[in-house]
Design a protein around this motif. Structure first.
Motif, PDB file in Angstrom:
ATOM      1  N   ARG A   1       0.122  81.747 -12.330  1.00  0.00           N
ATOM      2  CA  ARG A   1      -0.171  82.806 -13.381  1.00  0.00           C
ATOM      3  C   ARG A   1      -1.637  82.666 -13.853  1.00  0.00           C
ATOM      4  O   ARG A   1      -2.338  83.741 -14.164  1.00  0.00           O
ATOM      5  N   ARG A   2      -1.990  81.567 -13.846  1.00  0.00           N
ATOM      6  CA  ARG A   2      -3.466  81.265 -14.222  1.00  0.00           C
ATOM      7  C   ARG A   2      -4.460  81.689 -12.986  1.00  0.00           C
ATOM      8  O   ARG A   2      -5.640  81.830 -13.337  1.00  0.00           O
TER       9      ARG A   2
ATOM     10  N   THR B   1     -10.562  77.516 -11.280  1.00  0.00           N
ATOM     11  CA  THR B   1     -10.453  77.552  -9.665  1.00  0.00           C
ATOM     12  C   THR B   1      -9.332  78.352  -9.155  1.00  0.00           C
ATOM     13  O   THR B   1      -8.150  78.162  -9.354  1.00  0.00           O
ATOM     14  N   GLN B   2      -9.988  79.215  -8.226  1.00  0.00           N
ATOM     15  CA  GLN B   2      -9.076  80.147  -7.300  1.00  0.00           C
ATOM     16  C   GLN B   2      -8.368  79.110  -6.211  1.00  0.00           C
ATOM     17  O   GLN B   2      -9.314  78.700  -5.472  1.00  0.00           O
TER      18      GLN B   2
ATOM     19  N   GLN C   1      -9.388  67.674  -9.481  1.00  0.00           N
ATOM     20  CA  GLN C   1      -8.804  69.174  -9.785  1.00  0.00           C
ATOM     21  C   GLN C   1      -8.700  69.231 -11.516  1.00  0.00           C
ATOM     22  O   GLN C   1      -9.037  70.283 -12.182  1.00  0.00           O
ATOM     23  N   LEU C   2      -7.695  68.177 -11.787  1.00  0.00           N
ATOM     24  CA  LEU C   2      -7.637  68.346 -13.304  1.00  0.00           C
ATOM     25  C   LEU C   2      -8.915  68.483 -13.932  1.00  0.00           C
ATOM     26  O   LEU C   2      -8.818  69.025 -15.138  1.00  0.00           O
ATOM     27  N   GLU C   3      -9.748  67.581 -13.863  1.00  0.00           N
ATOM     28  CA  GLU C   3     -11.135  67.477 -14.388  1.00  0.00           C
ATOM     29  C   GLU C   3     -11.839  68.873 -14.458  1.00  0.00           C
ATOM     30  O   GLU C   3     -12.488  68.976 -15.680  1.00  0.00           O
ATOM     31  N   ARG C   4     -11.910  69.481 -13.581  1.00  0.00           N
ATOM     32  CA  ARG C   4     -12.729  70.541 -13.367  1.00  0.00           C
ATOM     33  C   ARG C   4     -12.000  71.977 -13.877  1.00  0.00           C
ATOM     34  O   ARG C   4     -12.669  73.055 -13.988  1.00  0.00           O
TER      35      ARG C   4
ATOM     36  N   GLU D   1      -9.582  73.551 -16.657  1.00  0.00           N
ATOM     37  CA  GLU D   1      -8.674  73.369 -17.808  1.00  0.00           C
ATOM     38  C   GLU D   1      -7.376  73.775 -17.722  1.00  0.00           C
ATOM     39  O   GLU D   1      -6.425  73.141 -18.421  1.00  0.00           O
ATOM     40  N   CYS D   2      -7.181  75.001 -17.214  1.00  0.00           N
ATOM     41  CA  CYS D   2      -5.818  75.724 -16.965  1.00  0.00           C
ATOM     42  C   CYS D   2      -4.937  74.676 -16.503  1.00  0.00           C
ATOM     43  O   CYS D   2      -3.839  74.527 -16.741  1.00  0.00           O
ATOM     44  N   MET D   3      -5.451  74.152 -15.226  1.00  0.00           N
ATOM     45  CA  MET D   3      -4.561  73.313 -14.486  1.00  0.00           C
ATOM     46  C   MET D   3      -4.086  72.061 -15.109  1.00  0.00           C
ATOM     47  O   MET D   3      -3.074  71.441 -15.224  1.00  0.00           O
TER      48      MET D   3
END
Length: 389
Positions: free
Chosen positions: A116-117, A3-4, A36-39, A41-43
């Motif tokens: 960074r992500r 997500t951006q 947010q964590l569920e959707r 992966e980078c987060m």
């Protein structure tokens, strides 16, 4: 799915991560974070890394971390800005407060992981695109980007000085840099201009103002091409101050007022103190303090105004009184730099909301209030656009 997020959203999410690990996160915030964590992966990876680093506070060797080459490399690219967070309390965090002593390490590093992500390295190093910068377009067609920080610019007979979102300038005796120059403030930004006579102008988002570097003749004249401005005029009875705007002209001697032209067909002028005369296409009116004049190409009227609603933008506050969701989208996009839309077929088109939004606080606070009041849900897409659905 990645997500951006905007910088403000990233700061808020990182703050919630820290609070969740500390065990003091509010239920509403925890629900938002888990979603947010569920959707993303980078987060989730960033959260897991932080949780692992802080899992056993007794084994956390801050001195070793400060000497670790990987940490040093990481810190070398972390922005010096540290995200804002809620007041820190030793008795609430317990031993986790010891870990927080590595502020530039753990807190900053986690924020960096999210940043960074969110964008490739080339984008991180690039400057803001032109449409996101405050710009000064000179009469000779040169354009100067204003960074919001500190810089001095030599234009020959004019010296520009930018200090933390304020532009001032000095002119020499042999001044020849004439013409009208245009200050352009984009969506989501605000800026202050101090004119050569000492008059101060605060420009709201999405505003364009024309002005000279030096006032010649019997009057001081500027032009509000579009947008909104708060004007504090330096008194000079011998040289009246005039603001040109679409469909009208405002004449003052020394006063403070707010002038709004976001709607091209309307001018709204709210007088704080002093006296002004507004000239419409067909009539004129003297405005008294505490009153707002509304001028169109057909009519000119006056009524009392609510300072909170009209002037709140100067402190970052926007008051909604039975506002449509479409109006809220406009303010979020234009004044806060958060693109917002209503999905096709959404019941949000028929909904209204009353409340306050502060641009310095996380947007999620407003969104949860809207959701609770209207049952309208929301989400951010991969481009960082806020959707009402």
């Amino acid at each position: 799915m990645k997500t951006q997020f905007t910088q403000q959203q990233n700061e808020y999410i990182w703050q919630l991560m820290y609070e969740k690990i500390a065990g003091i996160i509010q239920p509403r915030d925890e629900r938002f974070l888990e979603a947010q964590l569920e959707r993303d992966e980078c987060m989730r990876e960033a959260f897991d890394a932080l949780e692992m680093a802080l899992h056993d506070e007794d084994s956390l060797d801050l001195e070793r971390l400060q000497q670790d080459e990987d940490w040093i490399d990481l810190l070398g690219v972390i922005k010096p800005h540290e995200p804002a967070r809620r007041p820190f309390s030793l008795h609430r965090y317990g031993k986790l407060a010891i870990a927080a002593a590595a502020a530039g390490l753990l807190f900053g590093a986690g924020y960096y992981l999210l940043q960074r992500r969110a964008a490739p390295p080339a984008q991180q190093a690039a400057s803001l695109p032109a449409e996101k910068q405050v710009l000064l377009a000179l009469a000779d067609n040169k354009t100067i980007p204003l960074t919001g920080q500190q810089q001095d610019i030599n234009l020959g007979d004019v010296q520009l000085h930018e200090r933390n979102g304020t532009l001032t300038f000095d002119t020499r005796n042999n001044f020849t840099h004439s013409g009208q120059h245009t200050l352009v403030v984009p969506e989501g930004k605000e800026f202050k201009l101090v004119l050569s006579d000492g008059s101060e102008i605060w420009l709201n988002a999405a505003t364009r103002l024309q002005f000279p570097f030096h006032f010649n003749g019997s009057s001081r004249e500027i032009t509000l091409l579009s947008g909104e401005a708060y004007v504090k005029v330096a008194t000079n009875a011998a040289q009246p101050f005039i603001v040109h705007a679409p469909n009208s002209t405002v004449q003052v001697l020394g006063t403070e007022f707010n002038i709004n032209t976001y709607q091209p067909e309307l001018l709204r002028l709210a007088l704080v103190n002093g006296a002004v005369k507004i000239q419409g296409s067909a009539s004129a009116m003297v405005v008294k303090p505490g009153m707002e004049a509304v001028c169109s190409d057909k009519a000119l009227s006056m009524h009392p105004f609510d300072p909170r609603a009209v002037l709140g933008w100067r402190s970052g506050s926007y008051f909604f009184e039975n506002a449509s969701i479409s109006e809220i989208c406009t303010v979020l996009t234009r004044n806060m730099g958060i693109p917002a839309v209503i999905d096709n077929g959404s019941a949000a088109y028929a909904m209204h909301f009353s409340g306050i939004v502060n641009k310095h606080k996380p947007i999620q606070e407003l969104m949860e209030d809207v959701k609770n009041a209207t049952n309208i849900d929301y989400y951010f897409d991969k481009e960082g656009v806020l959707h009402f659905r």
